[in-house]
Design an enzyme around this catalytic site. Structure first.
Site, PDB file in Angstrom:
ATOM      1  N   LYS A 190      -1.512  -5.259  -6.285  1.00 40.46           N
ATOM      2  CA  LYS A 190      -0.698  -5.268  -7.509  1.00 40.46           C
ATOM      3  C   LYS A 190       0.799  -5.219  -7.152  1.00 40.46           C
ATOM      4  O   LYS A 190       1.157  -5.245  -5.985  1.00 40.46           O
ATOM      5  CB  LYS A 190      -1.111  -4.107  -8.413  1.00 40.46           C
ATOM      6  CG  LYS A 190      -2.620  -4.079  -8.732  1.00 40.46           C
ATOM      7  CD  LYS A 190      -3.057  -5.165  -9.708  1.00 40.46           C
ATOM      8  CE  LYS A 190      -4.542  -5.428  -9.733  1.00 40.46           C
ATOM      9  NZ  LYS A 190      -5.390  -4.367 -10.227  1.00 40.46           N
TER      10      LYS A 190
HETATM   11  C1  LIG Z   1      -6.689  -3.895 -10.819  1.00 40.99           C
HETATM   12  C2  LIG Z   1      -7.115  -3.964 -12.231  1.00 40.99           C
HETATM   13  C3  LIG Z   1      -7.659  -2.870 -12.916  1.00 40.99           C
HETATM   14  C4  LIG Z   1      -8.064  -1.590 -12.256  1.00 40.99           C
HETATM   15  O1  LIG Z   1      -7.120  -0.985 -11.486  1.00 40.99           O
HETATM   16  P1  LIG Z   1      -7.559  -0.082 -10.227  1.00 40.99           P
HETATM   17  O2  LIG Z   1      -6.295   0.630  -9.885  1.00 40.99           O
HETATM   18  O3  LIG Z   1      -8.032  -1.007  -9.152  1.00 40.99           O
HETATM   19  O4  LIG Z   1      -8.632   0.849 -10.681  1.00 40.99           O
HETATM   20  C5  LIG Z   1      -7.927  -3.012 -14.264  1.00 40.99           C
HETATM   21  N1  LIG Z   1      -7.683  -4.148 -14.917  1.00 40.99           N
HETATM   22  C6  LIG Z   1      -7.179  -5.227 -14.287  1.00 40.99           C
HETATM   23  C7  LIG Z   1      -6.926  -6.476 -15.080  1.00 40.99           C
HETATM   24  C8  LIG Z   1      -6.902  -5.186 -12.926  1.00 40.99           C
HETATM   25  O5  LIG Z   1      -6.434  -6.278 -12.313  1.00 40.99           O
END
Ligand SMILES: *Cc1c(COP(=O)(O)O)cnc(C)c1O
Length: 391
Positions: A190
């Site tokens: 991210k």
């Molecule tokens: C990465 C992601 C999540 C979850 O986040 P984590 O920190 O990996 O638990 C939820 N929704 C979307 C669209 C994501 O890309």
């Protein structure tokens, strides 16, 4: 020319973190200090996050999924409640509804933006609907004005899944400051990372307090909330919460990364515009649509294959790119097509646009730590492969 030649010596992933010496020093500093788990660095990181998005409060969690779970709890979602979300997302956007005993309702996407379509949302609203979880797919903001109109009309809570959208703007307003609650993730692919981590931003004090309790066993030490008070050691558990806390080690990394968020975003935007420029006139592929009044945070760069202009299918084209050492990927399998959801009774054909798009998309590498040379490699590889499969 050998059609299978690798464009580059090393494999280029579709996304990865960027850690510098400043990040490493920040973590080492915490390891030498008094707190390892939730302490002053968590509080500092939360304040910085709230400031960055322009929200009153930020509550961090051990990951984005836990943060979404917390938001569903704070929104009061429980057994029998329906929550509308996008099918074109990671499973966590819908799993968080199930954790609370609610029912995920999938509303189909808009063919142009690939985000949840407000008209489809409207058709799925019933007297059991409690909330909407729009997902800003790839970092492109969902149609928040229309979604807010629906929420107002039907008294629904909006929880934005902004895992892709740190730094994105909807009509000059930062994502994270607009709806009841907004979730960001700090997973390594991210925008910024804390190793793992997530946050809910909100302007609502009631949600804020519930989130703080939820991430720590449902426990409070606030005398105003307790039935009794036996002394300074005393606390009360108000409801069944979880241990979903972020650590100071992670928060220090997150703070250090957040300082670079604007730089990271500028690099993502630069690489995305290089892709757009290179592919806008390439027959056989469609570049991502951009809304003029929004700023995407470009978490993902998704190309759409025009099947009628190509001889190969998506799998063949994807494999040809991987053979060239380009780490392409696919986002996403519509959530309700996953076997677990199929067993819950969701049927194929539920969201035709999402299912159609799933067959056509390829995600290209896009992350700040890549170079313009890497971008050029991807462009060359895509052009070669598309040329090979053009009819
Ligand atoms: C990465 C992601 C999540 C979850 O986040 P984590 O920190 O990996 O638990 C939820 N929704 C979307 C669209 C994501 O890309």
């Amino acid at each position: 020319m050998d059609q299978n030649r690798a464009i580059r010596e090393t494999f280029l992933p579709y996304g990865r973190q960027w850690i510098d010496q400043e990040d490493i020093d920040a973590v080492v500093n915490v390891l030498k200090g008094d707190f390892l788990t939730t302490g002053p660095y968590v509080t500092k990181f939360e304040q910085e996050l709230a400031d960055f998005v322009g929200a009153k409060y930020a509550v961090t969690f051990s990951n984005g999924t836990a943060a979404l779970h917390g938001a569903c709890y704070a929104a009061g979602i429980g057994a029998g409640d329906e929550v509308i979300t996008s099918p074109l997302t990671f499973a966590a956007s819908a799993n968080c509804i199930l954790y609370q005993g609610g029912k995920p309702i999938f509303a189909d996407i808009d063919e142009q933006t690939y985000n949840i379509n407000p008209k489809e949302i409207e058709q799925k609203i019933t007297d059991k609907t409690k909330a909407i979880i729009p997902v800003h797919f790839t970092g492109q903001p969902s149609a928040l004005d229309e979604i807010h109109d629906l929420a107002k009309k039907h008294q629904l809570i909006i929880i934005e899944d902004a895992a892709h959208a740190l730094g994105a703007e909807y009509k000059r307003r930062k994502i994270g400051s607009i709806s009841d609650m907004t979730m960001f993730s700090f997973h390594p692919v991210k925008h910024i990372t804390a190793g793992e981590g997530g946050v809910i931003t909100t302007n609502n004090k009631v949600y804020y307090e519930k989130l703080i309790q939820f991430r720590s066993h449902g426990i409070t030490r606030d005398p105003n909330m307790m039935k009794e008070n036996h002394g300074p050691w005393y606390y009360e558990m108000l409801f069944l919460g979880y241990n979903y806390r972020l650590t100071d080690i992670q928060a220090a990394l997150g703070s250090s990364q957040l300082k670079k968020a604007d730089k990271f975003l500028a690099l993502r935007m630069n690489y995305a515009s290089m892709y757009n420029e290179a592919f806008k006139n390439t027959s056989g592929i469609t570049i991502p649509f951009q809304q003029t009044n929004c700023q995407s945070s470009w978490h993902l760069y998704v190309l759409r294959l025009e099947r009628d202009k190509l001889t190969g299918n998506r799998k063949e084209i994807l494999q040809a790119l991987i053979n060239k050492n380009i780490g392409v990927n696919v986002h996403y399998i519509p959530v309700y097509l996953l076997p677990y959801y199929q067993e819950l009774g969701y049927k194929q054909g539920l969201c035709p646009q999402a299912e159609k798009l799933y067959e056509q998309v390829i995600t290209l590498p896009l992350f700040p730590a890549m170079t313009e040379n890497d971008v050029s490699d991807v462009i060359e590889a895509v052009k070669e492969v598309i040329n090979t499969y053009s009819n």
